[in-house]
Design a protein around this motif. Structure first.
Motif, PDB file in Angstrom:
ATOM      1  N   GLU A  95      39.615  35.553  52.203  1.00 26.12           N
ATOM      2  CA  GLU A  95      41.067  35.174  52.047  1.00 26.12           C
ATOM      3  C   GLU A  95      40.857  33.787  52.892  1.00 26.12           C
ATOM      4  N   TRP A  96      41.623  32.797  52.178  1.00 22.26           N
ATOM      5  CA  TRP A  96      41.621  31.486  52.730  1.00 22.26           C
ATOM      6  C   TRP A  96      43.107  31.007  52.702  1.00 22.26           C
ATOM      7  N   TRP A  97      42.918  30.035  53.616  1.00 19.83           N
ATOM      8  CA  TRP A  97      44.511  29.491  53.694  1.00 19.83           C
ATOM      9  C   TRP A  97      44.374  27.994  54.007  1.00 19.83           C
ATOM     10  N   ARG A 112      46.799  31.810  48.994  1.00 22.49           N
ATOM     11  CA  ARG A 112      45.816  32.803  49.385  1.00 22.49           C
ATOM     12  C   ARG A 112      45.139  33.584  48.177  1.00 22.49           C
ATOM     13  N   GLY A 113      44.169  34.010  48.303  1.00 29.12           N
ATOM     14  CA  GLY A 113      43.536  34.783  47.412  1.00 29.12           C
ATOM     15  C   GLY A 113      42.134  35.844  47.723  1.00 29.12           C
ATOM     16  N   ALA A 114      41.653  36.461  47.106  1.00 25.52           N
ATOM     17  CA  ALA A 114      40.468  37.189  47.606  1.00 25.52           C
ATOM     18  C   ALA A 114      39.403  37.072  46.670  1.00 25.52           C
ATOM     19  N   PRO A 119      35.526  31.109  46.118  1.00 21.59           N
ATOM     20  CA  PRO A 119      36.889  30.875  45.968  1.00 21.59           C
ATOM     21  C   PRO A 119      37.422  29.713  45.765  1.00 21.59           C
ATOM     22  N   ARG A 141      39.082  33.409  56.281  1.00 21.23           N
ATOM     23  CA  ARG A 141      39.031  34.746  56.874  1.00 21.23           C
ATOM     24  C   ARG A 141      37.770  35.124  56.457  1.00 21.23           C
ATOM     25  N   THR A 150      36.918  41.391  61.044  1.00 24.11           N
ATOM     26  CA  THR A 150      37.123  40.111  60.471  1.00 24.11           C
ATOM     27  C   THR A 150      37.805  39.089  61.448  1.00 24.11           C
ATOM     28  N   TRP A 152      39.590  34.382  61.522  1.00 21.50           N
ATOM     29  CA  TRP A 152      39.830  33.240  60.864  1.00 21.50           C
ATOM     30  C   TRP A 152      38.891  32.266  61.492  1.00 21.50           C
TER      31      TRP A 152
END
Length: 383
Positions: A95-97, A112-114, A119, A141, A150, A152
């Motif tokens: 995941e990213w932010w 966000r995405g997976a 990505p 993440r 996990t 961040w």
């Protein structure tokens, strides 16, 4: 960002720990020693996953595209970013932010995405406050290959977008703001420097040019809109001077917006300009692009010293609060009157000294309409 950067168990990791506890209880309750081995294996795998996530670093770099790099207030800014793998890593990105608040008034935007393969994200921000705004950094993440732990982590890399000052339409042409070039008369006059009739040339049409300036013969000949351009127009630059003393952020922003509006208005009138904003000095010819000067104003920061004035050039001063000593210094420096927008809290003696020397003065408050303040400059004696 409120998320923890220390390793924590994922849902799968929590289930594995729960299974380990269940196996240990069952081993003692039912007397099955082999379940203790299963407990040890599960706990070991989860612990190793946490250690791997804690000490390993993701091998990703952020590539971000920002369009436009220089934006008008409130203009949509399109931001696209992707995370490119620089080399193989034991960690996966789950995941990213993206921190895209930029200090603007539009607030934060979270993308966000997976996925673990390149990505990427796309979002739009609208910023209203002038200045340079940061886009980024990106936080990701990461997880171990078994997705048991996990955390961040933040990736290096930021981009910037510059937001130009607010500019407001100003009514009235420059000719309405007249006066002689002698110290005894009221203000500035933009007169040709040569004698005789000006040689009329043509240049391409620019947004904001008056329709009556269209050169129809040149337009027909070139096949594109052309406007009249006097070769012997005034070669004297009109100086637009901005006082960057930091009385307050709101007051400074008003001055910057007023100066930007005046620059834009006079530039559309084909006037040679010179911007003076603190240490920034930017000449703007009638055929030059205005944007570099607007960028200088967008990035202007408070400075401790007041503006310096040219002795002879036609001038419009946008200043904050001044006292009598400032006024006397200006009168000693200047050899001719000028226009000035001064803060309403300026000393009454300072305003009187300037008006007695034929300066055209209007006062403002930081909530006043810029267009109205400009119109009052041409209505008669300042007030």
């Amino acid at each position: 960002m409120a998320w923890s950067r220390w390793p924590t168990p994922t849902a799968r990791g929590a289930v594995s720990l729960a299974a380990a506890v269940g196996c240990a209880v069952s081993a003692f309750w039912w007397g099955v020693p082999v379940l203790l081995s299963v407990t040890g294996l599960l706990v070991t795998v989860v612990v190793l996953a946490h250690v791997a996530v804690a000490v390993s670093h993701p091998r990703w770099e952020v590539r971000r595209s920002v369009v436009p790099h220089v934006a008008e207030p409130g203009e949509p800014v399109d931001v696209r970013f992707s995370l490119m793998s620089t080399r193989r890593s034991a960690l996966d990105v789950a995941e990213w932010w993206e921190d895209a608040s930029g200090g603007g008034h539009s607030g934060s935007f979270v993308a966000r995405g997976a996925g673990t393969s390149a990505p990427h994200g796309h979002y739009e921000v609208r910023l209203s406050q002038r200045g340079r705004h940061l886009l980024g950094p990106t936080s990701v993440r990461v997880t171990d290959p078994f997705a048991l732990a996990t955390r961040w982590t933040q990736l290096e890399g930021e981009n910037t977008v510059i937001v130009l000052p607010h500019r407001y339409p100003l009514d009235g042409r420059v000719e309405a703001l007249t006066g002689a070039q002698d110290r005894e008369d009221s203000a500035l006059r933009l007169r040709p420097s040569g004698t005789g009739d000006a040689d009329v040339l043509a240049r391409p049409y620019r947004t904001g040019d008056a329709v009556k300036r269209l050169h129809w013969k040149a337009t027909a000949h070139r096949g594109t809109l052309m406007v009249r351009h006097d070769q012997q127009q005034s070669q004297r630059q009109v100086h637009v001077v901005v006082d960057l003393r930091g009385d307050s952020a709101r007051d400074l922003d008003w001055r910057v917006s007023a100066a930007a509006s005046v620059l834009q208005h006079l530039h559309h009138e084909d006037i040679d300009l010179h911007l003076s904003a603190g240490w920034y000095e930017q000449p703007v010819g009638r055929d030059d692009a205005l944007r570099p000067a607007l960028v200088d104003l967008a990035l202007a920061e408070p400075q401790p010293h007041g503006p310096s004035l040219d002795p002879h050039a036609p001038m419009i001063v946008v200043a904050g609060r001044i006292d009598a000593s400032f006024a006397r210094e200006w009168l000693t420096t200047r050899r001719r009157p000028a226009y000035a927008m001064l803060h309403d809290a300026s000393d009454a003696e300072a305003l009187t000294l300037l008006r007695e020397d034929a300066w055209r003065i209007v006062t403002y408050r930081d909530r006043d309409d810029v267009g109205r303040a400009w119109s009052r400059l041409g209505e008669g004696p300042g007030r």
